[in-house]
Design a protein around this motif. Structure first.
Motif, PDB file in Angstrom:
ATOM      1  N   MET A 142       0.991  -1.324   0.097  1.00 50.67           N
ATOM      2  CA  MET A 142      -0.108   0.013  -0.139  1.00 50.67           C
ATOM      3  C   MET A 142       0.957   1.294   0.095  1.00 50.67           C
ATOM      4  O   MET A 142       0.517   2.344  -0.796  1.00 50.67           O
ATOM      5  N   GLN A 143       1.890   1.286   0.968  1.00 51.10           N
ATOM      6  CA  GLN A 143       2.997   2.289   0.749  1.00 51.10           C
ATOM      7  C   GLN A 143       3.528   2.610  -0.858  1.00 51.10           C
ATOM      8  O   GLN A 143       3.646   3.634  -1.236  1.00 51.10           O
ATOM      9  N   SER A 144       3.749   1.426  -1.303  1.00 50.95           N
ATOM     10  CA  SER A 144       4.285   1.327  -2.581  1.00 50.95           C
ATOM     11  C   SER A 144       3.163   1.921  -3.703  1.00 50.95           C
ATOM     12  O   SER A 144       3.635   2.759  -4.657  1.00 50.95           O
ATOM     13  N   PHE A 145       1.884   1.809  -3.465  1.00 54.24           N
ATOM     14  CA  PHE A 145       0.889   2.325  -4.283  1.00 54.24           C
ATOM     15  C   PHE A 145       1.041   3.754  -4.169  1.00 54.24           C
ATOM     16  O   PHE A 145       0.928   4.477  -5.172  1.00 54.24           O
ATOM     17  N   PHE A 146       0.955   4.415  -2.869  1.00 57.27           N
ATOM     18  CA  PHE A 146       1.015   5.674  -2.796  1.00 57.27           C
ATOM     19  C   PHE A 146       2.181   6.579  -3.313  1.00 57.27           C
ATOM     20  O   PHE A 146       2.367   7.635  -3.882  1.00 57.27           O
ATOM     21  N   ILE A 147       3.292   5.654  -3.085  1.00 57.33           N
ATOM     22  CA  ILE A 147       4.484   6.263  -3.411  1.00 57.33           C
ATOM     23  C   ILE A 147       4.642   6.163  -5.260  1.00 57.33           C
ATOM     24  O   ILE A 147       5.053   7.337  -5.737  1.00 57.33           O
ATOM     25  N   GLY A 148       4.076   5.280  -5.809  1.00 52.95           N
ATOM     26  CA  GLY A 148       3.811   5.258  -7.128  1.00 52.95           C
ATOM     27  C   GLY A 148       2.614   6.238  -7.761  1.00 52.95           C
ATOM     28  O   GLY A 148       3.163   7.314  -8.717  1.00 52.95           O
ATOM     29  N   LEU A 149       1.676   6.309  -7.206  1.00 46.77           N
ATOM     30  CA  LEU A 149       0.891   7.393  -7.224  1.00 46.77           C
ATOM     31  C   LEU A 149       1.337   8.804  -7.197  1.00 46.77           C
ATOM     32  O   LEU A 149       1.290   9.735  -8.107  1.00 46.77           O
ATOM     33  N   GLY A 150       1.914   9.162  -6.145  1.00 42.85           N
ATOM     34  CA  GLY A 150       2.635  10.641  -5.865  1.00 42.85           C
ATOM     35  C   GLY A 150       3.560  10.759  -6.841  1.00 42.85           C
ATOM     36  O   GLY A 150       3.714  11.795  -7.556  1.00 42.85           O
ATOM     37  N   ALA A 151       4.274   9.852  -7.107  1.00 46.49           N
ATOM     38  CA  ALA A 151       5.654  10.021  -8.171  1.00 46.49           C
ATOM     39  C   ALA A 151       4.938  10.159  -9.640  1.00 46.49           C
ATOM     40  O   ALA A 151       5.756  10.922 -10.258  1.00 46.49           O
ATOM     41  N   VAL A 152       4.120   9.706  -9.991  1.00 41.45           N
ATOM     42  CA  VAL A 152       3.391   9.639 -11.075  1.00 41.45           C
ATOM     43  C   VAL A 152       3.207  11.136 -11.470  1.00 41.45           C
ATOM     44  O   VAL A 152       3.450  11.700 -12.422  1.00 41.45           O
ATOM     45  N   ILE A 153       2.184  11.514 -10.743  1.00 43.14           N
ATOM     46  CA  ILE A 153       1.817  12.875 -10.927  1.00 43.14           C
ATOM     47  C   ILE A 153       3.051  14.000 -10.787  1.00 43.14           C
ATOM     48  O   ILE A 153       3.010  15.012 -11.590  1.00 43.14           O
ATOM     49  N   ALA A 154       3.928  13.840  -9.831  1.00 40.76           N
ATOM     50  CA  ALA A 154       5.215  14.585  -9.461  1.00 40.76           C
ATOM     51  C   ALA A 154       5.924  14.702 -10.838  1.00 40.76           C
ATOM     52  O   ALA A 154       6.436  15.821 -11.299  1.00 40.76           O
ATOM     53  N   SER A 155       6.289  13.332 -11.128  1.00 43.32           N
ATOM     54  CA  SER A 155       7.285  13.309 -12.278  1.00 43.32           C
ATOM     55  C   SER A 155       6.769  13.888 -13.635  1.00 43.32           C
ATOM     56  O   SER A 155       7.448  14.619 -14.536  1.00 43.32           O
ATOM     57  N   ALA A 156       5.495  13.813 -13.988  1.00 41.77           N
ATOM     58  CA  ALA A 156       4.972  14.257 -15.225  1.00 41.77           C
ATOM     59  C   ALA A 156       4.413  15.775 -15.185  1.00 41.77           C
ATOM     60  O   ALA A 156       3.973  16.369 -16.157  1.00 41.77           O
ATOM     61  N   LEU A 157       4.552  16.605 -13.718  1.00 43.47           N
ATOM     62  CA  LEU A 157       3.898  17.821 -13.650  1.00 43.47           C
ATOM     63  C   LEU A 157       4.436  18.895 -14.482  1.00 43.47           C
ATOM     64  O   LEU A 157       3.826  19.649 -15.032  1.00 43.47           O
ATOM     65  N   PRO A 158       5.892  18.796 -14.616  1.00 42.40           N
ATOM     66  CA  PRO A 158       6.372  19.878 -15.354  1.00 42.40           C
ATOM     67  C   PRO A 158       5.755  19.848 -16.850  1.00 42.40           C
ATOM     68  O   PRO A 158       5.486  20.852 -17.771  1.00 42.40           O
ATOM     69  N   TYR A 159       5.765  18.496 -17.451  1.00 43.04           N
ATOM     70  CA  TYR A 159       5.192  18.306 -18.818  1.00 43.04           C
ATOM     71  C   TYR A 159       3.766  18.632 -18.897  1.00 43.04           C
ATOM     72  O   TYR A 159       3.299  19.205 -19.614  1.00 43.04           O
TER      73      TYR A 159
END
Length: 511
Positions: A142-159
């Motif tokens: 579950m931590q991994s899920f939230f890590i992935g979800l947060g990172a998806v949005i954050a990584s793509a945010l400048p784009y």
């Protein structure tokens, strides 16, 4: 007496804070190399600038783990550290993209990473504290899920900000683009809000309750978690002497052979560790055994066997991902987009695309949180993790053969599966081997085996990339893939203590 099984939503609430922590962490991973290059850093200097991240983790996490083990008040055991770390990380996220010079940006990375570590380490121990062994794989997943979800949005945010909302992604020479600045501001708000959500919606067991749970588990399994006898002064002094001599010898070799200056970090760490052990021995000889440093060093030298075996796996795993974080942007812009000009539109298109690639691997990581527990129940946690690391190794190596930016999405899927496993399986295996009263301390010590390979990478990858690979960063990605494959092989030497517990528990229930 045993721990209560938590509902899906209770596990959701206690893990939600990782959404924000990883939001900040992903912004750092995807954009800091870009910020450094924009402010004038050379490609070969980037690893040494990134040294802040592993060094702060090496220092901060065991200290915070030790302190949180000793903390208990009306605010809880781990939750006060979640809150303090989130506040300081938010402030760092607001300041980092406004750095006027390279040295200020490097300094802000130190502050940001230290603050993230203050929050992150207790979150790992939080799962070990609150969940029974049969739910820990789910908890870390579950931590991994939230890590992935947060990172998806954050990584793509400048784009996203550039292509959906028209925020400029280019600026003058030495100026951080507005899309990057705005991304960091949004990240600060998300981080603080999500951590506070976990703080206000989760509860913790008292130290007395945790001790009772541990006694019951030891009674059933017949195996004690960890070693209790203290390290003697002579043992400290003997180990300290060995590490000190190793540090001096390594320093002498670097001086005599005129090797790269970054290697002094490695020899300096060997020397520092040796001196800390010698000081711990002297303090123990005087009876100062309650000293925090002595306690941490005692636990390090008496770490559970499973932890030492996992250390090898972690070394190969984190060496690879550290290389990916610092080298994907220059590798993609150089090997696929064909440019090293940081102010050019083509470079910034490539850098933005790296954000998308990072978003993809983090999205797959989030989705794998639902697959990994199922797979682990079928074939075991060790086999699951070994397969995941092997898939990641092949994915890294495939970068060398790809010239189309779109096709790079395929290996990122494999890397995402690997990352999801790295964030959950080692911790699920480890927590079963740790004593409840030292969960935080050992989680912090376990971080040594995450940051040491990163420090080694920061010390040698610049030299390897420049002098051995001739500045061709893509070969560094291939090297990272080979490291993951070695990690996959080393998993089979790990012992999972929970296996013994489950076997004996099931045997008792069938009688």
């Amino acid at each position: 007496m045993k721990k209560r099984h938590l509902s899906f939503w209770e596990i959701w609430n206690m893990s939600f804070g990782f959404l924000g922590i990883q939001f900040g962490f992903a912004l750092q991973n995807a954009n800091v190399s870009r910020i450094f290059e924009t402010l004038g850093a050379r490609v070969e200097d980037i690893p040494i600038l990134w040294i802040a991240a592993p060094l702060t983790g090496l220092i901060v996490q065991p200290i915070i783990g030790h302190l949180s083990d000793k903390t208990w008040n009306r605010f809880g055991r781990r939750r006060p550290y979640f809150t303090i770390g989130a506040i300081f990380t938010t402030l760092a996220l607001f300041v980092m993209p406004n750095s006027p010079a390279l040295w200020i940006a490097a300094g802000m990375l130190w502050i940001m990473d230290a603050s993230i570590n203050i929050s992150m380490e207790p979150f790992r121990a939080f799962v070990g504290d609150n969940l029974p062994s049969e739910q820990r794989t789910m908890g870390f997943a579950m931590q991994s899920f939230f890590i992935g979800l947060g990172a998806v949005i954050a990584s793509a945010l400048p784009y996203i900000l550039t292509n959906w909302f028209g925020v400029p992604n280019t600026a003058g020479e030495g100026i951080i683009p507005q899309s990057v600045k705005l991304s960091f501001y949004i990240g600060g708000v998300v981080l603080l809000a999500s951590v506070l959500y976990t703080v206000f919606t989760s509860k913790e067991y008292s130290p007395e309750e945790l001790a009772a749970f541990e006694q019951e588990k030891e009674k059933i399994s017949g195996i004690k978690a960890g070693l209790k006898s203290p390290v003697t002064p002579d043992q400290f002094l003997k180990n300290g002497s060995v590490w000190t001599v190793a540090g001096i010898a390594a320093t002498a070799i670097i001086v005599l052979l005129r090797l790269e200056a970054q290697l002094y970090i490695v020899s300096g760490l060997l020397l520092t560790f040796g001196i800390i052990l010698l000081v711990s021995g002297a303090l123990t000889k005087k009876g100062s055994t309650q000293n925090g440093m002595v306690g941490i060093m005692n636990d390090l030298l008496h770490m559970p066997k499973t932890m030492g075996q996992l250390a090898v796996v972690q070394f190969f795993s984190w060496l690879s991902f550290y290389a990916m974080w610092i080298y994907t942007t220059p590798a993609v812009t150089q090997h696929v987009f064909g440019t090293n000009e940081t102010a050019s539109e083509l470079y910034n298109q490539g850098a933005d695309w790296v954000g998308v690639l990072f978003a993809v691997y983090n999205a797959v990581s989030a989705l794998s949180a639902f697959l990994l527990p199922v797979l682990a129940r079928q074939i075991g946690r060790k086999a699951t993790h070994s397969i995941a690391l092997a898939v990641g190794g092949v994915s890294f190596i495939s970068f060398f053969f790809i010239q189309d930016p779109q096709i790079l999405l395929l290996p990122m899927i494999g890397i995402g599966f690997t990352w999801g496993s790295i964030l959950s399986m080692p911790y699920a295996i480890l927590t079963g081997a740790l004593p409840a009263d030292k969960m935080g301390t050992y989680m912090g010590i376990f971080n040594f085996f995450i940051v040491i390979p990163q420090i080694l990478a920061a010390s040698i990858l610049g030299f390897v990339t420049k002098d051995i690979f001739g500045g061709q960063v893509i070969f560094t990605m291939v090297l990272a893939g080979c490291s993951l494959i070695l990690g996959a092989l080393s998993v089979f030497f790990v012992q999972d203590r929970d296996d013994a517990y489950k076997f004996k528990k099931n045997a008792q229930e069938q009688k």
